[in-house]
Write a protein that holds these residues in place. Structure first.
Motif, PDB file in Angstrom:
ATOM      1  N   ALA A 223     -12.239   9.584  11.062  1.00  0.00           N
ATOM      2  CA  ALA A 223     -12.012   8.610  11.635  1.00  0.00           C
ATOM      3  C   ALA A 223     -12.773   7.004  10.435  1.00  0.00           C
ATOM      4  N   THR A 224     -12.087   6.107   9.663  1.00  0.00           N
ATOM      5  CA  THR A 224     -11.978   4.659   9.559  1.00  0.00           C
ATOM      6  C   THR A 224     -11.395   3.799   9.357  1.00  0.00           C
ATOM      7  N   ARG A 225     -12.161   2.308   9.195  1.00  0.00           N
ATOM      8  CA  ARG A 225     -10.944   1.146   8.892  1.00  0.00           C
ATOM      9  C   ARG A 225     -10.353   0.703   8.470  1.00  0.00           C
ATOM     10  N   CYS A 226      -9.155  -0.481   8.230  1.00  0.00           N
ATOM     11  CA  CYS A 226      -8.520  -0.081   8.623  1.00  0.00           C
ATOM     12  C   CYS A 226      -9.379  -1.690   6.785  1.00  0.00           C
ATOM     13  N   SER A 227      -8.785  -1.849   5.733  1.00  0.00           N
ATOM     14  CA  SER A 227      -9.502  -3.078   4.877  1.00  0.00           C
ATOM     15  C   SER A 227      -8.647  -4.280   5.709  1.00  0.00           C
ATOM     16  N   GLY A 228      -7.304  -4.409   5.825  1.00  0.00           N
ATOM     17  CA  GLY A 228      -6.755  -5.473   6.356  1.00  0.00           C
ATOM     18  C   GLY A 228      -6.869  -5.737   7.989  1.00  0.00           C
ATOM     19  N   CYS A 229      -7.056  -5.275   8.693  1.00  0.00           N
ATOM     20  CA  CYS A 229      -7.455  -5.364   9.639  1.00  0.00           C
ATOM     21  C   CYS A 229      -8.900  -5.704  10.253  1.00  0.00           C
ATOM     22  N   GLY A 230     -10.035  -5.468   9.140  1.00  0.00           N
ATOM     23  CA  GLY A 230     -11.157  -6.210   8.967  1.00  0.00           C
ATOM     24  C   GLY A 230     -12.383  -5.008   9.746  1.00  0.00           C
TER      25      GLY A 230
ATOM     26  N   LEU B 140      -3.758   6.845   8.307  1.00  0.00           N
ATOM     27  CA  LEU B 140      -4.350   5.491   6.882  1.00  0.00           C
ATOM     28  C   LEU B 140      -3.662   6.300   5.792  1.00  0.00           C
ATOM     29  N   TRP B 141      -3.553   5.251   4.587  1.00  0.00           N
ATOM     30  CA  TRP B 141      -3.121   5.154   3.849  1.00  0.00           C
ATOM     31  C   TRP B 141      -4.327   4.701   2.865  1.00  0.00           C
ATOM     32  N   VAL B 142      -4.291   5.681   1.279  1.00  0.00           N
ATOM     33  CA  VAL B 142      -5.751   4.830   0.597  1.00  0.00           C
ATOM     34  C   VAL B 142      -4.191   4.510  -0.471  1.00  0.00           C
ATOM     35  N   VAL B 143      -4.776   3.269  -1.069  1.00  0.00           N
ATOM     36  CA  VAL B 143      -4.451   2.898  -2.595  1.00  0.00           C
ATOM     37  C   VAL B 143      -5.816   2.964  -3.689  1.00  0.00           C
ATOM     38  N   LYS B 144      -5.936   2.744  -4.583  1.00  0.00           N
ATOM     39  CA  LYS B 144      -6.725   2.657  -5.511  1.00  0.00           C
ATOM     40  C   LYS B 144      -6.582   1.335  -6.437  1.00  0.00           C
ATOM     41  N   HIS B 145      -6.920   0.703  -6.338  1.00  0.00           N
ATOM     42  CA  HIS B 145      -6.604  -0.850  -7.071  1.00  0.00           C
ATOM     43  C   HIS B 145      -7.192  -0.885  -8.059  1.00  0.00           C
ATOM     44  N   ARG B 146      -6.637  -2.138  -9.411  1.00  0.00           N
ATOM     45  CA  ARG B 146      -7.819  -2.178 -10.627  1.00  0.00           C
ATOM     46  C   ARG B 146      -8.523  -3.187  -9.990  1.00  0.00           C
ATOM     47  N   HIS B 147      -9.600  -3.284 -11.474  1.00  0.00           N
ATOM     48  CA  HIS B 147     -10.555  -3.484 -10.983  1.00  0.00           C
ATOM     49  C   HIS B 147     -11.401  -4.676 -12.597  1.00  0.00           C
ATOM     50  N   PRO B 148     -11.563  -5.614 -13.113  1.00  0.00           N
ATOM     51  CA  PRO B 148     -11.452  -6.094 -14.343  1.00  0.00           C
ATOM     52  C   PRO B 148     -12.204  -5.494 -14.843  1.00  0.00           C
ATOM     53  N   THR B 149     -13.465  -5.439 -13.935  1.00  0.00           N
ATOM     54  CA  THR B 149     -14.572  -5.003 -14.878  1.00  0.00           C
ATOM     55  C   THR B 149     -14.915  -3.146 -14.343  1.00  0.00           C
ATOM     56  N   ASN B 150     -14.614  -3.070 -13.660  1.00  0.00           N
ATOM     57  CA  ASN B 150     -14.471  -1.462 -13.462  1.00  0.00           C
ATOM     58  C   ASN B 150     -13.396  -0.426 -13.901  1.00  0.00           C
ATOM     59  N   PRO B 151     -13.561   0.086 -15.448  1.00  0.00           N
ATOM     60  CA  PRO B 151     -11.963   0.703 -15.516  1.00  0.00           C
ATOM     61  C   PRO B 151     -11.923   2.297 -14.576  1.00  0.00           C
ATOM     62  N   ALA B 152     -12.912   2.660 -13.546  1.00  0.00           N
ATOM     63  CA  ALA B 152     -12.424   3.396 -12.570  1.00  0.00           C
ATOM     64  C   ALA B 152     -11.765   2.809 -10.984  1.00  0.00           C
ATOM     65  N   GLY B 153     -11.705   1.605 -11.316  1.00  0.00           N
ATOM     66  CA  GLY B 153     -11.163   1.080 -10.239  1.00  0.00           C
ATOM     67  C   GLY B 153     -11.798   0.616  -8.863  1.00  0.00           C
ATOM     68  N   PHE B 154     -11.308   0.187  -7.584  1.00  0.00           N
ATOM     69  CA  PHE B 154     -11.934   0.698  -6.589  1.00  0.00           C
ATOM     70  C   PHE B 154     -10.627   0.850  -5.488  1.00  0.00           C
ATOM     71  N   VAL B 155     -11.440   1.539  -4.491  1.00  0.00           N
ATOM     72  CA  VAL B 155     -10.360   2.392  -2.676  1.00  0.00           C
ATOM     73  C   VAL B 155     -10.273   2.070  -2.197  1.00  0.00           C
ATOM     74  N   ARG B 156      -9.382   1.660  -1.071  1.00  0.00           N
ATOM     75  CA  ARG B 156      -9.354   1.373  -0.448  1.00  0.00           C
ATOM     76  C   ARG B 156      -7.736   1.715   1.080  1.00  0.00           C
ATOM     77  N   PHE B 157      -8.658   1.478   1.754  1.00  0.00           N
ATOM     78  CA  PHE B 157      -7.730   2.206   3.023  1.00  0.00           C
ATOM     79  C   PHE B 157      -6.908   0.934   4.055  1.00  0.00           C
ATOM     80  N   TYR B 158      -5.891   1.393   3.821  1.00  0.00           N
ATOM     81  CA  TYR B 158      -4.981   0.835   5.111  1.00  0.00           C
ATOM     82  C   TYR B 158      -4.330   1.218   5.961  1.00  0.00           C
ATOM     83  N   CYS B 159      -4.086   0.528   7.641  1.00  0.00           N
ATOM     84  CA  CYS B 159      -3.225   1.025   8.134  1.00  0.00           C
ATOM     85  C   CYS B 159      -1.587   1.127   7.389  1.00  0.00           C
ATOM     86  N   SER B 160      -0.776   1.302   8.199  1.00  0.00           N
ATOM     87  CA  SER B 160       0.618   1.248   7.918  1.00  0.00           C
ATOM     88  C   SER B 160       1.347   0.025   8.043  1.00  0.00           C
TER      89      SER B 160
END
Length: 134
Positions: free
Chosen positions: A29-36, A47-67
């Protein structure tokens, strides 16, 4: 500084598209990025996982979110981009006259000192031995 990447499960994720976390990376189990950080951990199935774009890292970054905090998918409209580019080019071409290209200035021929075999600067004086060349 150049960022080097290693290959792992995050490479398979598409950018800006929510994917079920249990399918992408099973685990504890892990925490939601939006819940804090003070919120209770959620099971991976919720949970849902989303890979976001990053301005300096072409691989981006990943965050976990609840519904409740899951972001909407961001897909670029494929048809509108060429239309917008065509309109921009047409407007730019009719508004301002084109400038003449800058003249091409030939480079100075390289001159070498006959004694030191080093390239002589534009002054014509060798930087190693002081002899006037050329």
């Amino acid at each position: 500084m150049q960022i080097r990447n290693s290959s792992d499960w995050r490479d398979a994720l598409p950018f800006e598209l929510p994917v079920a976390a249990a399918e992408a990376v099973p685990g504890d189990a892990t925490r939601c990025s939006g819940c804090g950080p003070t919120s209770e951990p959620w099971p991976r199935e919720a949970l849902w996982v989303v890979k976001h774009r990053h301005p300096t890292n072409p691989a981006g970054f990943v965050r976990f979110y609840c519904s409740d905090h899951k972001p909407a998918a961001k897909l670029a409209p494929a048809a509108s981009v060429p239309e917008r580019a065509r309109r921009t080019r047409a407007a730019a071409g009719s508004a301002a006259p084109r400038k003449a290209p800058a003249p091409i200035i030939p480079e100075r021929e390289t001159v070498f000192c006959p004694d030191c075999f080093v390239q002589v600067p534009a002054t014509g004086v060798c930087g190693m031995c002081g002899a006037r060349v050329g």
